[in-house]
Design a protein around this motif. Structure first.
Motif, PDB file in Angstrom:
ATOM      1  N   LEU A  92      34.304  35.152  54.089  1.00  0.00           N
ATOM      2  CA  LEU A  92      35.194  33.997  54.173  1.00  0.00           C
ATOM      3  C   LEU A  92      36.549  34.331  53.556  1.00  0.00           C
ATOM      4  CD1 LEU A  92      35.809  30.953  54.661  1.00  0.00           C
ATOM      5  CD2 LEU A  92      34.784  30.515  52.415  1.00  0.00           C
ATOM      6  N   CYS A  93      36.536  34.924  52.377  1.00  0.00           N
ATOM      7  CA  CYS A  93      37.793  35.250  51.694  1.00  0.00           C
ATOM      8  C   CYS A  93      38.596  36.286  52.465  1.00  0.00           C
ATOM      9  CB  CYS A  93      37.511  35.705  50.263  1.00  0.00           C
ATOM     10  SG  CYS A  93      36.984  34.345  49.191  1.00  0.00           S
ATOM     11  N   GLN A  94      37.921  37.287  53.053  1.00  0.00           N
ATOM     12  CA  GLN A  94      38.626  38.292  53.848  1.00  0.00           C
ATOM     13  C   GLN A  94      39.283  37.633  55.067  1.00  0.00           C
ATOM     14  OE1 GLN A  94      39.016  41.760  53.016  1.00  0.00           O
ATOM     15  NE2 GLN A  94      40.657  41.263  54.457  1.00  0.00           N
ATOM     16  N   TYR A  95      38.575  36.708  55.694  1.00  0.00           N
ATOM     17  CA  TYR A  95      39.130  35.981  56.840  1.00  0.00           C
ATOM     18  C   TYR A  95      40.372  35.194  56.410  1.00  0.00           C
ATOM     19  CZ  TYR A  95      39.373  32.879  60.907  1.00  0.00           C
ATOM     20  OH  TYR A  95      39.802  32.187  62.020  1.00  0.00           O
ATOM     21  N   LEU A  96      40.292  34.533  55.256  1.00  0.00           N
ATOM     22  CA  LEU A  96      41.439  33.763  54.761  1.00  0.00           C
ATOM     23  C   LEU A  96      42.627  34.674  54.473  1.00  0.00           C
ATOM     24  CD1 LEU A  96      39.606  31.251  52.406  1.00  0.00           C
ATOM     25  CD2 LEU A  96      40.676  30.733  54.609  1.00  0.00           C
ATOM     26  N   VAL A  97      42.363  35.871  53.933  1.00  0.00           N
ATOM     27  CA  VAL A  97      43.431  36.838  53.672  1.00  0.00           C
ATOM     28  C   VAL A  97      44.057  37.283  54.993  1.00  0.00           C
ATOM     29  CG1 VAL A  97      43.903  39.188  52.851  1.00  0.00           C
ATOM     30  CG2 VAL A  97      42.541  37.632  51.446  1.00  0.00           C
ATOM     31  N   ASP A  98      43.207  37.608  55.970  1.00  0.00           N
ATOM     32  CA  ASP A  98      43.705  38.120  57.250  1.00  0.00           C
ATOM     33  C   ASP A  98      44.449  37.064  58.070  1.00  0.00           C
ATOM     34  OD1 ASP A  98      42.482  40.504  56.586  1.00  0.00           O
ATOM     35  OD2 ASP A  98      40.745  40.209  57.902  1.00  0.00           O
ATOM     36  N   GLU A  99      43.919  35.843  58.091  1.00  0.00           N
ATOM     37  CA  GLU A  99      44.466  34.805  58.973  1.00  0.00           C
ATOM     38  C   GLU A  99      45.441  33.832  58.307  1.00  0.00           C
ATOM     39  OE1 GLU A  99      43.835  34.775  62.263  1.00  0.00           O
ATOM     40  OE2 GLU A  99      42.584  36.571  62.003  1.00  0.00           O
ATOM     41  N   TYR A 100      45.307  33.652  56.981  1.00  0.00           N
ATOM     42  CA  TYR A 100      46.092  32.615  56.294  1.00  0.00           C
ATOM     43  C   TYR A 100      46.741  33.111  54.997  1.00  0.00           C
ATOM     44  CZ  TYR A 100      43.691  29.419  59.497  1.00  0.00           C
ATOM     45  OH  TYR A 100      43.200  28.786  60.619  1.00  0.00           O
ATOM     46  N   ASP A 101      46.975  34.412  54.904  1.00  0.00           N
ATOM     47  CA  ASP A 101      47.594  35.001  53.708  1.00  0.00           C
ATOM     48  C   ASP A 101      46.859  34.610  52.423  1.00  0.00           C
ATOM     49  OD1 ASP A 101      49.624  36.379  55.102  1.00  0.00           O
ATOM     50  OD2 ASP A 101      50.846  34.563  55.181  1.00  0.00           O
ATOM     51  N   GLY A 102      45.558  34.399  52.526  1.00  0.00           N
ATOM     52  CA  GLY A 102      44.758  34.087  51.351  1.00  0.00           C
ATOM     53  C   GLY A 102      44.840  32.652  50.884  1.00  0.00           C
ATOM     54  N   GLU A 103      45.562  31.807  51.617  1.00  0.00           N
ATOM     55  CA  GLU A 103      45.745  30.406  51.216  1.00  0.00           C
ATOM     56  C   GLU A 103      44.755  29.510  51.958  1.00  0.00           C
ATOM     57  OE1 GLU A 103      47.667  29.156  48.821  1.00  0.00           O
ATOM     58  OE2 GLU A 103      48.330  31.206  48.361  1.00  0.00           O
ATOM     59  N   ALA A 104      43.736  29.053  51.272  1.00  0.00           N
ATOM     60  CA  ALA A 104      42.715  28.215  51.909  1.00  0.00           C
ATOM     61  C   ALA A 104      43.312  26.936  52.493  1.00  0.00           C
ATOM     62  CB  ALA A 104      41.607  27.877  50.909  1.00  0.00           C
ATOM     63  N   SER A 105      44.257  26.340  51.796  1.00  0.00           N
ATOM     64  CA  SER A 105      44.831  25.070  52.272  1.00  0.00           C
ATOM     65  C   SER A 105      45.592  25.237  53.585  1.00  0.00           C
ATOM     66  CB  SER A 105      45.752  24.459  51.221  1.00  0.00           C
ATOM     67  OG  SER A 105      46.847  25.329  50.958  1.00  0.00           O
ATOM     68  N   ALA A 106      46.004  26.463  53.904  1.00  0.00           N
ATOM     69  CA  ALA A 106      46.717  26.704  55.161  1.00  0.00           C
ATOM     70  C   ALA A 106      45.821  26.446  56.372  1.00  0.00           C
ATOM     71  CB  ALA A 106      47.257  28.139  55.196  1.00  0.00           C
ATOM     72  N   VAL A 107      44.504  26.449  56.158  1.00  0.00           N
ATOM     73  CA  VAL A 107      43.577  26.155  57.254  1.00  0.00           C
ATOM     74  C   VAL A 107      43.853  24.753  57.788  1.00  0.00           C
ATOM     75  CG1 VAL A 107      41.135  25.829  57.874  1.00  0.00           C
ATOM     76  CG2 VAL A 107      41.792  27.711  56.347  1.00  0.00           C
ATOM     77  N   TRP A 108      44.185  23.825  56.903  1.00  0.00           N
ATOM     78  CA  TRP A 108      44.367  22.435  57.349  1.00  0.00           C
ATOM     79  C   TRP A 108      45.771  21.882  57.216  1.00  0.00           C
ATOM     80  CZ3 TRP A 108      40.705  23.695  53.504  1.00  0.00           C
ATOM     81  CH2 TRP A 108      41.073  23.438  52.181  1.00  0.00           C
ATOM     82  N   GLN A 109      46.655  22.537  56.489  1.00  0.00           N
ATOM     83  CA  GLN A 109      47.975  21.956  56.198  1.00  0.00           C
ATOM     84  C   GLN A 109      48.756  21.518  57.431  1.00  0.00           C
ATOM     85  OE1 GLN A 109      49.834  24.782  53.584  1.00  0.00           O
ATOM     86  NE2 GLN A 109      49.511  23.488  51.802  1.00  0.00           N
ATOM     87  N   ASP A 110      48.800  22.338  58.459  1.00  0.00           N
ATOM     88  CA  ASP A 110      49.646  21.983  59.610  1.00  0.00           C
ATOM     89  C   ASP A 110      48.835  21.675  60.867  1.00  0.00           C
ATOM     90  OD1 ASP A 110      48.743  24.497  60.196  1.00  0.00           O
ATOM     91  OD2 ASP A 110      50.706  25.325  60.720  1.00  0.00           O
ATOM     92  N   ALA A 111      47.559  21.359  60.700  1.00  0.00           N
ATOM     93  CA  ALA A 111      46.743  21.010  61.872  1.00  0.00           C
ATOM     94  C   ALA A 111      47.295  19.735  62.508  1.00  0.00           C
ATOM     95  CB  ALA A 111      45.285  20.823  61.471  1.00  0.00           C
ATOM     96  N   ALA A 112      47.567  19.793  63.801  1.00  0.00           N
ATOM     97  CA  ALA A 112      48.189  18.665  64.493  1.00  0.00           C
ATOM     98  C   ALA A 112      47.194  17.571  64.857  1.00  0.00           C
ATOM     99  CB  ALA A 112      48.892  19.157  65.757  1.00  0.00           C
ATOM    100  N   SER A 113      45.904  17.924  64.893  1.00  0.00           N
ATOM    101  CA  SER A 113      44.897  16.937  65.282  1.00  0.00           C
ATOM    102  C   SER A 113      43.566  17.260  64.627  1.00  0.00           C
ATOM    103  CB  SER A 113      44.710  16.948  66.807  1.00  0.00           C
ATOM    104  OG  SER A 113      44.100  18.162  67.209  1.00  0.00           O
ATOM    105  N   GLY A 114      42.688  16.274  64.629  1.00  0.00           N
ATOM    106  CA  GLY A 114      41.350  16.490  64.109  1.00  0.00           C
ATOM    107  C   GLY A 114      40.614  17.559  64.903  1.00  0.00           C
ATOM    108  N   ALA A 115      40.808  17.567  66.217  1.00  0.00           N
ATOM    109  CA  ALA A 115      40.148  18.562  67.071  1.00  0.00           C
ATOM    110  C   ALA A 115      40.629  19.973  66.726  1.00  0.00           C
ATOM    111  CB  ALA A 115      40.413  18.251  68.540  1.00  0.00           C
TER     112      ALA A 115
END
Length: 195
Positions: A92-115
């Motif tokens: 999980l942490c490696q994925y966050l580093v690779d996809e979101y620069d290690g920032e967990a909150s980036a997963v949801w910060q700019d999500a445009a919709s619930g879907a």
């Protein structure tokens, strides 16, 4: 992000969950085959054993797998299956580093919709459909992350006034209601098998 959380039912562990997006994700990842409070106190235990006051995705991802496994195995163990959960947390942490620069909150910060947010959560290692929906409901109900359509995307877990999952726990009383709901679901599943 800083909010009042009562998932671990321990002040220090809940405080970490309230201010650390990564701790919240790791707690959700650990929430399987162990009591919920045990799972959600795990991030605090891991941080303490690593000599930190928070979790760091890059540090965990870069940790020696055997050494990180020992962090979870140390008594009392962080999970019933500490070795496999250590691997999942590192993935999980490696994925966050690779996809979101290690920032967990980036997963949801700019999500445009619930879907869209549900899709991002389902892409996380260790997060299937149900876990992603529960975490989406947790974000919406307790962390104020409410992109358009979040309740619909979370399905039954997003319903207001429900006591189905971690998303609905705000203290001991609601924890008891969620436990009662889960026991009823187990009884219904057993009855359906016999029929």
């Amino acid at each position: 992000m800083s909010t009042q959380i009562h998932l671990a039912q321990q002040p220090e562990a809940d405080e970490l969950l309230g201010r650390s997006p990564l701790a919240a994700l790791v707690g959700m990842l650990l929430d399987q085959q162990v009591p919920m409070e045990w799972a959600f106190s795990g991030p605090y235990t891991i941080a303490q054993r690593m000599g930190a006051d928070d979790l760091d995705a890059a540090r965990i991802a870069e940790s020696d797998p055997d050494a990180f496994g020992e962090v979870l195995k140390e008594k009392p163990a962080v999970h019933r299956y500490p070795g496999s959960m250590a691997k999942r947390i590192q993935q999980l942490c490696q994925y966050l580093v690779d996809e979101y620069d290690g920032e967990a909150s980036a997963v949801w910060q700019d999500a445009a919709s619930g879907a869209e947010l549900l899709g991002r959560l389902k892409a996380l290692p260790g997060f299937g459909e149900q876990k992603a929906k529960i975490f989406l409901a947790l974000l919406g109900k307790q962390y104020g992350v409410q992109p358009e359509g979040w309740r619909e995307a979370a399905g039954a877990y997003g319903e207001q006034g429900a006591y189905r999952s971690a998303a609905d726990i705000t203290g001991p009383e609601s924890l008891a209601k969620v436990r009662a709901h889960k026991q009823e679901m187990k009884r219904a599943a057993k009855a359906a098998k016999k029929a």
